[in-house]
Motif scaffolding. Structure first.
Motif, PDB file in Angstrom:
ATOM      1  N   ASP A  41      20.631  48.399 103.431  1.00 40.00           N
ATOM      2  CA  ASP A  41      19.908  47.212 103.308  1.00 40.00           C
ATOM      3  C   ASP A  41      20.320  46.656 104.747  1.00 40.00           C
ATOM      4  N   ASN A  42      19.359  46.075 105.536  1.00 35.80           N
ATOM      5  CA  ASN A  42      19.407  45.535 106.763  1.00 35.80           C
ATOM      6  C   ASN A  42      18.955  44.115 106.502  1.00 35.80           C
ATOM      7  N   PRO A  43      20.048  43.084 106.268  1.00 33.13           N
ATOM      8  CA  PRO A  43      19.386  41.603 105.945  1.00 33.13           C
ATOM      9  C   PRO A  43      19.108  40.780 107.058  1.00 33.13           C
ATOM     10  N   LEU A  44      19.411  41.328 108.012  1.00 35.64           N
ATOM     11  CA  LEU A  44      18.748  40.654 109.485  1.00 35.64           C
ATOM     12  C   LEU A  44      17.488  40.872 109.824  1.00 35.64           C
ATOM     13  N   CYS A  45      16.743  41.977 108.970  1.00 36.78           N
ATOM     14  CA  CYS A  45      15.249  42.107 109.083  1.00 36.78           C
ATOM     15  C   CYS A  45      14.519  42.154 107.890  1.00 36.78           C
ATOM     16  N   GLY A  46      15.586  42.269 106.785  1.00 36.83           N
ATOM     17  CA  GLY A  46      14.818  42.457 105.492  1.00 36.83           C
ATOM     18  C   GLY A  46      14.295  43.912 105.227  1.00 36.83           C
ATOM     19  N   ASP A  47      15.000  44.803 105.948  1.00 32.33           N
ATOM     20  CA  ASP A  47      14.687  46.263 105.646  1.00 32.33           C
ATOM     21  C   ASP A  47      15.601  46.735 104.299  1.00 32.33           C
ATOM     22  N   ARG A  48      15.013  47.620 103.540  1.00 33.30           N
ATOM     23  CA  ARG A  48      15.722  47.933 102.381  1.00 33.30           C
ATOM     24  C   ARG A  48      15.282  49.488 102.039  1.00 33.30           C
ATOM     25  N   ILE A 104      18.805  43.659 117.761  1.00 33.40           N
ATOM     26  CA  ILE A 104      18.373  43.458 116.462  1.00 33.40           C
ATOM     27  C   ILE A 104      17.585  44.644 115.733  1.00 33.40           C
ATOM     28  N   ARG A 105      16.832  45.258 116.652  1.00 32.38           N
ATOM     29  CA  ARG A 105      15.986  46.434 116.322  1.00 32.38           C
ATOM     30  C   ARG A 105      16.865  47.799 116.037  1.00 32.38           C
ATOM     31  N   VAL A 106      18.162  47.896 116.973  1.00 32.99           N
ATOM     32  CA  VAL A 106      18.853  48.988 116.782  1.00 32.99           C
ATOM     33  C   VAL A 106      19.256  49.068 115.282  1.00 32.99           C
ATOM     34  N   LYS A 107      19.608  48.112 114.576  1.00 32.18           N
ATOM     35  CA  LYS A 107      19.922  47.969 113.069  1.00 32.18           C
ATOM     36  C   LYS A 107      18.752  48.657 112.108  1.00 32.18           C
ATOM     37  N   CYS A 108      17.469  48.275 112.719  1.00 33.27           N
ATOM     38  CA  CYS A 108      16.442  48.786 111.943  1.00 33.27           C
ATOM     39  C   CYS A 108      16.219  50.231 111.954  1.00 33.27           C
ATOM     40  N   ALA A 109      16.503  50.802 113.276  1.00 30.90           N
ATOM     41  CA  ALA A 109      16.352  52.170 113.692  1.00 30.90           C
ATOM     42  C   ALA A 109      17.401  52.950 113.024  1.00 30.90           C
ATOM     43  N   GLY A 126      10.187  47.980 104.847  1.00 30.95           N
ATOM     44  CA  GLY A 126      11.057  47.281 105.760  1.00 30.95           C
ATOM     45  C   GLY A 126       9.799  47.435 106.965  1.00 30.95           C
ATOM     46  N   CYS A 127      10.556  46.855 107.983  1.00 31.14           N
ATOM     47  CA  CYS A 127       9.460  46.782 109.207  1.00 31.14           C
ATOM     48  C   CYS A 127       9.333  48.340 109.896  1.00 31.14           C
ATOM     49  N   ALA A 128       8.156  48.128 110.394  1.00 32.11           N
ATOM     50  CA  ALA A 128       7.480  49.631 111.274  1.00 32.11           C
ATOM     51  C   ALA A 128       8.764  50.497 111.731  1.00 32.11           C
ATOM     52  N   ILE A 129       9.702  49.993 112.381  1.00 31.42           N
ATOM     53  CA  ILE A 129      10.735  50.729 112.956  1.00 31.42           C
ATOM     54  C   ILE A 129      11.628  51.505 112.008  1.00 31.42           C
ATOM     55  N   SER A 130      12.073  50.739 110.855  1.00 29.03           N
ATOM     56  CA  SER A 130      12.872  51.081 109.925  1.00 29.03           C
ATOM     57  C   SER A 130      12.289  52.255 108.960  1.00 29.03           C
ATOM     58  N   VAL A 131      10.855  52.039 108.796  1.00 26.55           N
ATOM     59  CA  VAL A 131      10.147  52.982 108.045  1.00 26.55           C
ATOM     60  C   VAL A 131       9.804  54.112 108.910  1.00 26.55           C
TER      61      VAL A 131
HETATM   62 ZN    ZN Z   1      13.603  46.021 110.684  1.00 29.02          ZN
END
Ligand code: ZN
Length: 160
Positions: free
Chosen positions: A40-47, A130-135, A68-73
């Motif tokens: 879970d990345n609450p900063l972006c909403g990725d799960r 903030i995107r590093v957490k997504c990736a 989640g966002c394109a980067i996390s997916v």
């Molecule tokens: Zn994200």
């Protein structure tokens, strides 16, 4: 590298991320999963929920679900593609290589870029903390899944 070459490379990287973000590979569940974890990345909403089939010290299969966002997916898609068939120790080492590339923490080790291959497309997000957490979310989830004992009660992990 000229400015134009760098821009071309950046476009190529974006194409890979957009492609995997829109059409993720290995999306779904695994009936034979031996390891699972939720991230879970609450900063972006990725799960995401990661399922692994580990046998004989190797990752036989991997799949993920979530949103989640394109980067996390895209990161989850490329990661699951890459770790399938890989030894567990090798996959853990790849986590450290990926983490070093994105966070700049720790000196890059010899062979990092070669070992990462296509995963190096995420190096561009280093400029956006903030995107590093997504990736890195799928990778932290991978480490949690590998550290887990089984398929029940997946531990919640956070990249915080
Ligand atoms: Zn994200």
């Amino acid at each position: 590298m000229t400015g134009q070459a760098a821009a071309d490379l950046r476009d190529l990287y974006q194409d890979v991320i957009l492609d995997h973000g829109k059409r993720p590979r290995n999306f779904g569940t695994l009936a034979a999963a031996s390891h699972r974890a939720a991230g879970d990345n609450p900063l972006c909403g990725d799960r995401l929920t990661l399922a692994l089939e580990v046998a004989g010290g190797r990752v036989a299969d991997a799949a993920f679900e979530g949103a989640g966002c394109a980067i996390s997916v895209a990161s989850a898609s490329l990661m699951t593609d890459r770790i399938k068939g890989m030894g567990v120790a090798e996959a853990e080492e790849l986590f450290h290589r990926f983490h070093r590339l994105l966070t700049g923490e720790g000196a890059a080790a010899a062979g990092d870029l070669e070992a990462l291959g296509k995963l190096a497309v995420f190096s561009g997000v280093r400029e956006y903390p903030i995107r590093v957490k997504c990736a890195t979310l799928p990778w932290h989830t991978l480490m949690a899944a590998l550290a887990g004992e089984g398929a029940e009660a997946p531990p919640e992990v956070s990249t915080e």
